[in-house]
Design a protein around this motif. Structure first.
Motif, mmCIF file in Angstrom:
data_model
loop_
_atom_site.group_PDB
_atom_site.id
_atom_site.type_symbol
_atom_site.label_atom_id
_atom_site.label_comp_id
_atom_site.label_asym_id
_atom_site.label_seq_id
_atom_site.Cartn_x
_atom_site.Cartn_y
_atom_site.Cartn_z
ATOM 1 N N SER A 869 70.524 67.244 22.600
ATOM 2 C CA SER A 869 71.449 66.457 23.410
ATOM 3 C C SER A 869 72.621 67.310 23.829
ATOM 4 C CB SER A 869 71.952 65.259 22.600
ATOM 5 O OG SER A 869 72.766 65.726 21.548
ATOM 6 N N LYS A 870 73.383 66.781 24.789
ATOM 7 C CA LYS A 870 74.598 67.484 25.204
ATOM 8 C C LYS A 870 75.604 67.580 24.063
ATOM 9 C CE LYS A 870 74.554 66.659 30.182
ATOM 10 N NZ LYS A 870 75.273 66.065 31.310
ATOM 11 N N GLN A 871 75.604 66.542 23.202
ATOM 12 C CA GLN A 871 76.535 66.570 22.082
ATOM 13 C C GLN A 871 76.254 67.748 21.161
ATOM 14 O OE1 GLN A 871 75.182 63.682 23.210
ATOM 15 N NE2 GLN A 871 77.151 63.113 24.161
ATOM 16 N N HIS A 885 79.897 60.409 10.682
ATOM 17 C CA HIS A 885 79.798 59.012 11.140
ATOM 18 C C HIS A 885 78.331 58.596 11.303
ATOM 19 C CE1 HIS A 885 84.108 59.385 12.887
ATOM 20 N NE2 HIS A 885 84.115 58.891 11.665
ATOM 21 N N ARG A 886 77.981 57.378 10.834
ATOM 22 C CA ARG A 886 76.590 56.904 10.920
ATOM 23 C C ARG A 886 76.397 55.982 12.125
ATOM 24 N NH1 ARG A 886 75.620 55.605 4.470
ATOM 25 N NH2 ARG A 886 75.926 57.755 3.747
ATOM 26 N N ASP A 896 85.145 60.484 19.350
ATOM 27 C CA ASP A 896 85.021 61.764 20.077
ATOM 28 C C ASP A 896 84.374 62.835 19.214
ATOM 29 O OD1 ASP A 896 86.091 60.797 22.372
ATOM 30 O OD2 ASP A 896 88.144 61.419 21.926
ATOM 31 N N CYS A 897 84.584 62.753 17.878
ATOM 32 C CA CYS A 897 84.004 63.769 17.001
ATOM 33 C C CYS A 897 82.480 63.675 16.988
ATOM 34 C CB CYS A 897 84.562 63.638 15.586
ATOM 35 S SG CYS A 897 84.380 62.009 14.879
ATOM 36 N N CYS A 898 81.918 62.468 17.365
ATOM 37 C CA CYS A 898 80.465 62.340 17.438
ATOM 38 C C CYS A 898 79.893 63.138 18.598
ATOM 39 C CB CYS A 898 80.073 60.868 17.587
ATOM 40 S SG CYS A 898 80.351 59.893 16.090
#
Length: 966
Positions: A869-871, A885-886, A896-898
């Motif tokens: 993914s882009k993330q 984070h789940r 934003d950290c995701c």
């Protein structure tokens, strides 16, 4: 008009009549060698009279310089000539120690300048910028034999040679030689055998100097010299031998004094007091009733209780460690003949003129630099020269008390004095640097030409072995050796970048060399500070300064150690800020301790230590100002530069930078009143300003309008503000900030100012890598025009952190400084592998509070050909890892950290909460398309708020609580 000058000399003695024609009727340079008490001072007055006769009135643009080796002699001459020459319109000015700028301004209007070699040296190092020196028409040198002195002789030699160079330079600059006024030298000396060498040195190209030597048999008062030897065993220390001589004094005074005043010279201040106490017990003096009454009146005026008791017995002591008022009283009692015996240190022989019928030198050893050594011949001649009072005596006696083993040596010394030699070769490096800075010396050939103008050159030709040269060398060979000596010193200067030499051996001064000459700094001090790391703390800088050559004259005395150790470490008393390790046992430790005690306003109940402190701060002020300018030339020493600026200000104010005694800087507020204000909680200028004037008077126990005057002083101090704004111009490695310094009360300061006109603040900015970003002095006079000063400053990104330190340091006042921390913003976050700031911990959970966003704010992530993914690509781009984070769909969640990830754990542990917040802010700005404020509102609307039962917070008395089980 001139009769008033010579009214106390109804007739001229032999020496004066021999000198009269050459001094009063010619302009030739003149050297006279005569015994003490021959009226040498009149020679100077005749030379001044000659100058005034030649120059038409009004006597404008002419100056006379009188130079003596010690301040006491200068003060004596100043008091004398102020009365003599004042009535005919001549003004005298004393220039000794670290004179303030105001005094330098006054010297422009002075006709007779009275100074020491060291002070005149520091002034003439700037002679091209200083018109005073070029106006000097007559140069008077007292005690010229001091040129032999190891520590001070070189300075005397250099300044005289420089005055000769000034004259020669003016001749070269001006086409018409008639426009250059002649400079005349007149030097006087005690009995020395090679007076002709001094005359040769002072001769000019047109005419040799006149040399007049007066023998001892022409002395106005015939002097009988006696040398007594006393047994001293091999295992007997100098201290013990000195103590045994105390019990011999009574018989010597009884034998030789003829019931006339006697002066006894002792090696140390403590020795002076001990010897006086012994004599008061051993001897009884026949005093008339009137004499006893007068001595009692003198005694009642003394502050020193021990001295008060001794004076009634007809015995007293005198040394530089006493209160000035006590010294004046004792001098007065001895001068009028009421005091039979005066014990003093050898420094009196060079200073105050107190002649006696009998002079006794108790021991020929004195304590210098921690060791006992023999008096120099000059010291001995000066002391025995005090024997004989021309007004009362026709004969006088001098007795030298020494060991049997050295008796013969002193007998020969008194029969024929040693040759006076130069000591310039031992201090050549500092003086060569000063001449290069002045452009007096520009290459090797000019350096040799300058050497030819010195006394060193005259003596090296006649006694080459004294200077380490072979005895068989001719003039060419000796000149070659002198050139070699010059080159060695020049290479030393070049190795420390104090001068630059090209291939043709031409010299140019560097900025560091200019600072060394300007501030009169020793070469060894400069070498010490070249080892500086750049990260030195205030404590480390004070330790380094305490080791400077400038404080080598400060001695650690045995009786001072107890006081100094108490100042250093004591459970029950206020001690210094940075205690020295161990006991005080060296000169450097004493200097360190006294510096800190003064800055900490800790009272020192010892007059000698107070005197030492004054001397330390006079030199320390110069050294600390040099240090801050010296460090300003480098860019990788922000911490040391900032602390040096603070320390220079501390030395000027005599207060620590964080001192509560800010009020001590105000006029009419001393230590006791400042303590009263601190006790009342008035520890800043703002608090003083906010306090009612009447309340201030109650606190200080003063009458109106004292409180108004104090408030007025504080009101007209400069008040600064510091604004920092980041400009939109920034990149990955560069940011730009706009710094504004505001003088908030500049309108109020237009009419009245407490701070001096030359007051300034230094703006110094540094980063986390200890690099200096910006350093500039801002004068109050600049800020008074518009009220502010602005500057755009580029900030390079530091490796350790984006935090920068911005400091505004006042030059003259503690309590006005501003120090701020600021974090610059860059286009991208910090790359992986570089810690930002330590000392604060932050967990992944704590970042959550600042990372909320709208679930609808971002489109679904697209998957690339590699299945990532882009993330995930964003994680790698910033060197981050996936957050904890789940979220079911990290592409559309509000974190934003995701999308950009979080820093690795090892990096997070060292980051501050504020720095991580900024990193998060940057990533949020680069990824999120919805403004943070809007996302925060959405988050608040969606967030579920629980109902809170307020009853659980109600206070319940302890008596109503159920009993706890045991």
């Amino acid at each position: 008009q001139f009769r008033s000058i010579f009214k106390e000399f109804p007739y001229f003695n032999y020496a004066q009549s021999k000198a009269l024609d050459d001094l009063l009727y010619t302009d030739r340079n003149f050297v006279i060698c005569a015994p003490t008490g021959s009226g040498k001072t009149v020679m100077f007055e005749l030379a001044i009279t000659r100058l005034l006769m030649e120059v038409p009135q009004p006597w404008l643009n002419i100056k006379v310089v009188y130079m003596a080796p010690i301040k006491a002699l200068c003060s004596q001459r100043f008091d004398d000539w102020k009365e003599k020459f004042g009535p005919i319109g001549l003004t005298c000015k004393e220039l000794t120690g670290d004179t303030l700028m105001d005094d330098l301004f006054e010297i422009h209007h002075a006709d007779i300048i009275i100074t020491t070699p060291e002070k005149w040296d520091s002034m003439t190092r700037r002679w091209r910028d200083n018109s005073i020196v070029q106006l000097v028409r007559l140069f008077l040198i007292d005690e010229v034999h001091v040129i032999k002195d190891e520590s001070r002789g070189a300075t005397l030699e250099v300044v005289v040679s420089r005055m000769k160079t000034v004259q020669a330079s003016l001749w070269r600059l001006l086409e018409s030689h008639d426009a250059v006024p002649p400079l005349r030298f007149v030097a006087v000396s005690a009995t020395i055998p090679n007076t002709q060498d001094i005359a040769e040195w002072l001769s000019d190209s047109k005419m040799p100097a006149v040399c007049l030597k007066i023998d001892e048999d022409q002395r106005p008062v015939k002097l009988r010299k006696i040398v007594l030897g006393f047994p001293c065993s091999d295992n007997q220390t100098e201290f013990k031998f000195d103590l045994t001589l105390n019990y011999k004094i009574a018989s010597i005074i009884q034998t030789y004094s003829e019931q006339k005043p006697a002066l006894v010279f002792c090696a140390t201040r403590k020795g002076v007091q001990q010897a006086a106490s012994v004599l008061a017990k051993d001897a009884k003096f026949l005093l008339s009733i009137e004499q006893k009454q007068r001595l009692q009146r003198f005694a009642n005026s003394l502050k020193d209780s021990k001295l008060r008791d001794l004076l009634t017995y007809g015995v007293a002591y005198h040394h530089a460690g006493m209160e000035m008022s006590d010294r004046k009283i004792i001098e007065g009692a001895f001068t009028v003949g009421d005091l039979p015996v005066l014990f003093t240190t050898s420094t009196l022989a060079m200073g105050v003129n107190l002649p006696a019928h009998l002079v006794v030198i108790k021991s020929t050893m004195h304590y210098v630099g921690g060791v006992f050594q023999e008096y120099s011949e000059t010291d001995i001649l000066q002391m025995i020269g005090r024997a004989g009072r021309p007004q009362f005596d026709t004969t006088a006696t001098a007795v030298i008390m020494t060991r049997c083993s050295t008796r013969e040596r002193y007998i020969q010394m008194l029969n024929g004095a040693d040759i006076i030699e130069s000591s310039l070769h031992r201090h050549l490096v500092e003086h060569l640097n000063a001449e290069i800075v002045l452009h007096t010396v520009t290459d090797v050939s000019v350096a040799l030409e300058w050497i030819r103008s010195t006394f060193l050159y005259i003596r090296a030709l006649k006694n080459p072995t004294h200077y380490g040269f072979s005895s068989g060398l001719d003039k060419v060979g000796i000149e070659a050796k002198l050139q070699e000596l010059c080159l060695k010193n020049l290479n030393d200067l070049s190795s420390f970048d104090l001068i630059r030499m090209d291939e043709a051996s031409n010299f140019k001064p560097t900025e560091t060399g200019r600072l060394m000459a300007w501030y009169y700094i020793a070469f060894d001090t400069v070498k010490q500070f070249f080892t500086i790391k750049g990260t030195e703390t205030l404590n480390e800088l004070i330790t380094m300064i305490s080791n400077c050559t400038e404080f080598v004259d400060v001695k650690l005395r045995t009786n001072e150690k107890k006081i100094l150790n108490t100042l250093n470490k004591d459970k029950d008393k206020i001690t210094i800020r940075f205690p020295v390790e161990g006991k005080i046992k060296t000169r450097e430790m004493k200097v360190n301790c006294l510096i800190q005690a003064q800055l900490g306003c800790i009272p020192i109940q010892d007059f000698t230590l107070t005197q030492d402190t004054g001397r330390i701060f006079r030199n320390g002020l110069r050294v600390t100002r040099w240090l801050s300018d010296f460090l300003a030339s480098s860019k990788n020493n922000f911490s040391a530069l900032l602390n040096s600026l603070i320390l220079a200000k501390c030395f000027r104010c005599r207060l620590w930078e964080n001192s509560l005694h800010v009020s001590k800087q105000l006029e009419k507020i001393g230590v006791s009143l400042s303590n009263a204000m601190v006790n009342a909680g008035l520890t800043s200028f703002k608090k003083i300003e906010d306090t009612n004037a009447r309340e201030l008077e109650l606190i200080l126990n003063r009458h109106p309008p004292f409180g108004n005057q104090i408030k007025e002083s504080v009101l007209h101090l400069p008040k600064y503000e510091l604004d920092i704004e980041q400009l939109p111009k920034y990149s990955d490695m560069l940011a730009e900030i706009l710094v504004t310094v505001k003088l908030t009360n500049y309108e109020q300061l237009q009419t009245k100012r407490t701070a001096p006109d030359f007051h300034y603040v230094t703006l110094v900015i540094g980063d986390a890598d200890n690099q200096v970003i910006f350093n500039q002095k801002i004068m109050d006079s600049v800020l008074l025009k518009t009220g502010n000063w602005m500057k755009k400053i580029e900030v390079k990104r530091a490796l350790r952190s984006e935090d920068i330190s911005i400091n505004l340091i006042s030059s003259d006042y503690v309590g006005l400084d501003i120090q701020q921390a600021y974090t610059a913003f860059y286009l991208t976050p910090k790359p992986e592998g570089h810690k930002v700031v330590t000392n604060q911990k932050l967990t992944a959970e704590s970042t959550r509070d600042t990372c909320y966003g709208s679930p609808q704010s971002l489109p679904a992530a697209k998957v690339d050909t590699g299945g990532r993914s882009k993330q995930e690509i964003a994680y790698k781009k910033y060197g981050n890892r996936e957050c904890n984070h789940r979220c079911k769909n990290k592409d559309v969640c509000g974190h934003d950290c995701c999308k950009t990830g979080v820093p690795p754990k090892s990096q997070m542990n060292g980051d501050t909460k504020f720095s991580l917040y900024l990193a998060d802010l940057r990533s949020r700005n680069s990824v999120s398309s919805i403004p943070p404020v809007k996302r925060l509102k959405v988050q608040m609307l969606n967030q579920h708020v629980e109902n809170v039962d307020l009853k659980q917070f109600v206070f319940t008395p302890k008596s109503l609580l159920p009993a706890l089980p045991r």
